[in-house]
Motif scaffolding. Structure first.
Motif, short mmCIF file in Angstrom:
data_model
loop_
_atom_site.label_atom_id
_atom_site.label_comp_id
_atom_site.label_asym_id
_atom_site.label_seq_id
_atom_site.Cartn_x
_atom_site.Cartn_y
_atom_site.Cartn_z
N GLU A 92 0.91 -1.15 0.04
CA GLU A 92 0.09 -0.01 0.12
C GLU A 92 0.94 1.19 0.09
O GLU A 92 0.51 2.09 -0.76
CB GLU A 92 -0.95 0.07 1.36
N TRP A 93 1.84 1.27 0.59
CA TRP A 93 2.82 2.37 0.80
C TRP A 93 3.65 2.65 -0.54
O TRP A 93 3.68 3.54 -1.28
CB TRP A 93 4.00 2.34 1.74
N ARG A 94 4.03 1.22 -1.20
CA ARG A 94 4.49 1.71 -2.49
C ARG A 94 3.64 2.14 -3.49
O ARG A 94 3.93 2.98 -4.39
CB ARG A 94 4.92 0.07 -3.01
N ASP A 95 2.37 1.73 -3.33
CA ASP A 95 1.23 2.21 -4.36
C ASP A 95 0.84 3.66 -4.00
O ASP A 95 0.80 4.46 -5.12
CB ASP A 95 0.07 1.42 -4.07
N LEU A 96 1.08 4.07 -2.73
CA LEU A 96 0.69 5.50 -2.58
C LEU A 96 1.86 6.24 -2.94
O LEU A 96 1.81 7.44 -3.42
CB LEU A 96 0.44 5.57 -1.10
N MET A 97 3.23 5.96 -2.72
CA MET A 97 4.43 6.61 -3.15
C MET A 97 4.16 6.65 -4.78
O MET A 97 4.72 7.83 -5.21
CB MET A 97 5.68 5.90 -2.98
N GLY A 98 3.95 5.72 -5.54
CA GLY A 98 3.94 6.03 -7.23
C GLY A 98 5.15 5.41 -7.96
O GLY A 98 6.09 5.00 -6.96
N PRO A 99 5.34 5.51 -9.04
CA PRO A 99 6.56 4.98 -9.61
C PRO A 99 7.70 6.18 -9.02
O PRO A 99 7.41 7.12 -8.84
CB PRO A 99 6.18 5.28 -11.07
N THR A 100 8.84 5.28 -9.20
CA THR A 100 10.05 6.02 -8.67
C THR A 100 10.54 7.18 -9.53
O THR A 100 10.98 8.33 -9.09
CB THR A 100 11.47 5.16 -8.51
N ASN A 101 10.10 7.31 -10.93
CA ASN A 101 10.41 8.34 -11.58
C ASN A 101 9.17 9.35 -11.38
O ASN A 101 8.18 8.83 -11.86
CB ASN A 101 10.59 7.94 -13.05
N SER A 102 9.47 10.40 -11.12
CA SER A 102 8.26 11.49 -10.75
C SER A 102 7.71 11.75 -12.08
O SER A 102 6.37 11.96 -11.95
CB SER A 102 8.71 12.71 -9.99
N GLU A 103 8.35 11.85 -13.10
CA GLU A 103 7.67 12.12 -14.48
C GLU A 103 6.62 11.21 -14.70
O GLU A 103 5.56 11.39 -15.05
CB GLU A 103 8.66 12.48 -15.45
#
Length: 124
Positions: A92-103
């Protein structure tokens, strides 16, 4: 199931708010996003990582081209260390963070932390 039994079954995870987000004053907004997503914030603490501690934390990346820059960035200013709890907390935290590349995060997960606060590889 009692409240204590329920608490014991929750998954716990470590998270950190990186130096650029702390410098921008984004911690409270990020904490609010975590709480809104159902996370319990067990503990939070500001700290400054030394290059040695950052290097140990990111040791899996040692030898990769970005490693030195990552260690330098993560030890460049204070972070906020977090202990979080929730059912399926790690994913769930990984999903909330989103992909490592902010673009990529802005395109694929516009409501993620990385999309909203531009936290990602662009800063490392």
């Amino acid at each position: 199931m009692t409240e204590i039994q329920t608490w014991k079954t929750l998954e716990k995870t470590y998270a950190m708010i990186k130096p650029n987000a702390v410098a921008a004053g984004s911690e409270q907004s990020i904490l609010q996003m975590a709480e809104d997503a159902g996370f319990t914030i067990i503990a939070k603490e500001y700290m400054q990582l030394t290059p040695e501690r950052a290097g140990a934390f990111y040791g899996e990346h040692m030898g990769k081209p970005f490693y030195e820059k990552l260690v330098g960035f993560m030890s460049s200013g204070p972070i906020m260390a977090l202990a979080l709890a929730k059912t399926n907390a790690i994913q769930e935290w990984r999903d909330l963070m989103g992909p490592t590349n902010s673009e990529k995060a802005r395109e694929e997960a516009p409501n993620s932390i990385r999309a909203k606060f531009e936290i990602g590889r662009a800063h490392v």
